[in-house]
Design an enzyme around this catalytic site. Structure first.
Site: not given
Ligand code: SAH
Ligand code: SF4
Length: 340
Positions: A89, A102, A109, A113, A116, A188, A212, A330
């Site tokens: 995407e 973006c 990944c 997390c 996510c 990021s 963080l 995402c």
């Molecule tokens: N993997 C990298 C970059 C992609 S995620 C990272 O984790 O930094 C980009 C940002 O979106 C990260 O801060 C992630 O924690 C946040 N994110 C992921 N899923 C989300 C969601 N459902 N709502 C809001 N932010 C989210």
């Molecule tokens: Fe991967 Fe970033 Fe999603 Fe964590 S927040 S699972 S590092 S894409």
């Protein structure tokens, strides 16, 4: 055969030298690709036919396929299909200061997390450099716009695909090409400490954002398994090193999860952790996903969290929410896409 959109100016110059040509041919090709936006080697009329023929043998110009596109007033979300039929995407956001894109850096990944959607699919593979460059070129072409800002915040962990990501930044930043300013590019990371250190040593003015999301190890390990490998103290040390080396400011992303990390005491603890650092905190209202155990914080908690950071003299902003209608978190577009 390689895709030409994945080759940096340096590597293309080396290629021409190896071919017994002058290295400035690389600049001519870059001009055709990224200034004139040519779609065919045959159009490159200031380059000799024999050189073009050799280029065509060694490189292709294949595009990605746009599978679906969802639009809202301020956002356009793309689902691309790659040549091996994997899907990724990219999201275009229209801000008052310009168009920000973006982009994804991996298929899936591995960081896991727990909130996510992207992490639902384990990493299948890294994106090639050209697959990142083409996300930008194809969105610009499709919407007939210029992108002024780019964030590596789509699917994937950019620092788990470090070399390709650095080449990608190199290509879009190149003056004689797309010339996207490094201060308008943000990478990021969830906190891969060795790569943060490597990144500090690069002489790049690219912005660094750290996901963080928690201010103590117990909580952070619970929502971000990467914290078990690189704990908060290691992460904060690496960030301090980055700040010392680069004299830049770092961004901390903090996604607010209802009743998980959004209490006033969390904000106080966060203020203590970040006290004195040249940084700012970007509070992200959670975009609800198929992880139904996580909910978005209510407006009141978001404001309280914000006020507490302010009161403790931490620079803080709340991220504007985009594209509710188009499942903007995402990984959601890919997850919801059903083969016809
Ligand atoms: N993997 C990298 C970059 C992609 S995620 C990272 O984790 O930094 C980009 C940002 O979106 C990260 O801060 C992630 O924690 C946040 N994110 C992921 N899923 C989300 C969601 N459902 N709502 C809001 N932010 C989210
Ligand atoms: Fe991967 Fe970033 Fe999603 Fe964590 S927040 S699972 S590092 S894409």
């Amino acid at each position: 055969m390689k895709n030409i959109y994945g080759v940096t100016l340096n590597k293309l110059s080396e290629y021409f030298i190896k071919e017994g040509q002058k290295s400035f041919k690389a600049k001519q090709v870059f001009d055709w690709l990224y200034k004139k936006r040519s779609n065919s080697f045959d159009e490159m009329s200031n380059i000799k036919k024999e050189v073009i023929d050799k280029l065509k043998q060694d490189y292709n110009m294949d595009n990605l396929k746009i599978l679906t596109k969802q639009e809202d007033i301020d956002v356009v979300k793309y689902l691309f299909e790659l040549s091996d039929s994997n899907k990724i995407e990219a999201v275009l956001m229209r801000h008052d200061y310009g168009n920000s894109l973006c982009v994804s850096s991996q298929v899936g990944c591995n960081m896991g997390c727990t909130f996510c959607e992207s992490g639902r699919l384990k990493k299948v593979r890294n994106l090639e450099t050209y697959e990142m460059v083409l996300q930008l070129l194809q969105v610009e072409k499709d919407l007939n716009i210029r992108i002024s800002h780019l964030v590596l915040m789509g699917i994937g962990e950019p620092f788990d695909n470090y070399d390709n990501v650095i080449d990608f930044i190199d290509i879009i930043n190149e003056d004689i090409g797309i010339a996207l300013g490094s201060r308008h590019i943000t990478v990021s990371t969830s906190g891969i400490v060795p790569k943060i250190k490597e990144f500090s040593k690069l002489d790049k003015q690219v912005n660094l954002a750290i996901s963080l999301h928690a201010s103590n190890n117990e909580l952070r390990s619970r929502i971000m398994p990467i914290n078990k490998a690189y704990s908060l103290d290691l992460l904060m040390d690496a960030i301090k090193e980055y700040l010392d080396k680069t004299n830049r400011r770092v961004t901390f992303e903090y996604v607010l999860l209802k009743d998980v990390n959004d209490k006033i005491e969390n904000a106080i603890e966060l203020s203590k952790l970040l006290k004195g650092l040249n940084c700012y905190v970007n509070l992200i209202p959670y975009n609800e996903t198929s992880h139904i155990e996580y909910k978005k914080s209510n407006q009141n908690s978001i404001m309280q969290f914000y006020d507490t950071l302010k009161k403790n003299k931490i620079n803080v902003t709340i991220r504007k929410e985009f594209g509710k209608k188009v499942s903007a978190a995402c990984g959601q577009l890919r997850a919801n896409y059903k083969e016809e």
